[in-house]
Design an enzyme around this catalytic site. Sequence first.
Site, PDB file in Angstrom:
ATOM      1  N   CYS A  61      48.950  34.957  63.344  1.00 17.90           N
ATOM      2  CA  CYS A  61      48.878  35.800  62.155  1.00 17.90           C
ATOM      3  C   CYS A  61      49.715  37.067  62.291  1.00 17.90           C
ATOM      4  CB  CYS A  61      47.421  36.164  61.899  1.00 17.90           C
ATOM      5  SG  CYS A  61      47.166  37.372  60.592  1.00 17.90           S
ATOM      6  N   TYR A 192      54.757  35.478  51.434  1.00 23.26           N
ATOM      7  CA  TYR A 192      53.603  34.729  50.935  1.00 23.26           C
ATOM      8  C   TYR A 192      53.663  34.540  49.432  1.00 23.26           C
ATOM      9  CZ  TYR A 192      51.827  35.236  55.582  1.00 23.26           C
ATOM     10  OH  TYR A 192      51.706  35.150  56.940  1.00 23.26           O
TER      11      TYR A 192
END
Length: 347
Positions: A61, A192
């Site tokens: 992440c 994203y």
Amino acid sequence: MSESPSGSKTGPDESAGKGANTEPGEFKRSSSHFTDRITADGRDGWPVEPGRYRLVVSLACPWASRALVVRRLLGLEEALSLAVTDPIQDERSWRFTLDPGDRDPVLGIGFLGEAYQAREKGYDGGVSVPAIVDVPSGELVTNDYQQLTLDLSTQWGALHREGAPELYPEALRDEIDERMEGIYRDVNNGVYQAGFASSQEAYDAAYAKLFARLDQVSEHLADRRYLVGDTITEADVRLFTTLVRFDAVYHGHFKCNRNKITEDRVLWAYARDLFQTPGFGDTVDFDHIKRHYYQVHGDINPTRIVPRGPDLRGWRTAHHREELGGRPFGDGTPPPPPPTAEVIQPL
């Protein structure tokens, strides 16, 4: 913070194409649900104390990687212990299947979601990393990925190692904040917005903003070594964690494919410079990164096949950015090698 367009329990309170101010097909990232701060004066009820808290991360992440880098640079390894999750989540959230017995040895839990439940019974929102958990109570303290690293710099100073750099110097905070805001909106989150877009229009808009910002940052870095001032700051940490993942996952998996970072002379040299700086590359695990993105995002990659490439050997090649001057750690010193238990297999 974990990434999922679905807003499921393994994701971070996010949704795609939903929200009061969201265009059709646009990815929407919600703010962190738990925003208590751990401070020197304990104003939120959580005072800085060595050994009291545990930082939970996924090496996959980028939001969690910020915390890993800052923790290493500031020398907080002994003061703030580390839990690393499996890069593959399931419906119960981030899991500790890398540890003996599939439980974190300090917290005694199998899933990060258990700490969320200890904090708020019945909580059914997203379970995200990075997260800091209070070890005595087992309760989640914060999953505020934006504030967490700033507090490590500004509130944990009494526990910093000797020679720790100033990552958020007061005199430069306005400029750092401005840089970070644009980079967050168009790059950190922009990849994203492109990858999880569910309409052509939303994807095109995110793609355009992403590469416009990368072009602007590349131009800015052409004649200076770091984003703000002549030393590494929080702004560099936040840009790095996206750049280091770009060619491996965002270029193909998220369709951010105008060009690779390796094809931008300035950004590629800048990224290598940071990667080769102690505290940056030694926190990066490309295996975890690739397996997480390609195997968790089934809507984007239904076959869950993990690509073999790209060739990662270039990360260790000469970058020549030192010719621009600058001092990575200012008046400080590089961090020592990571603790044995935290060593990541080098490239």
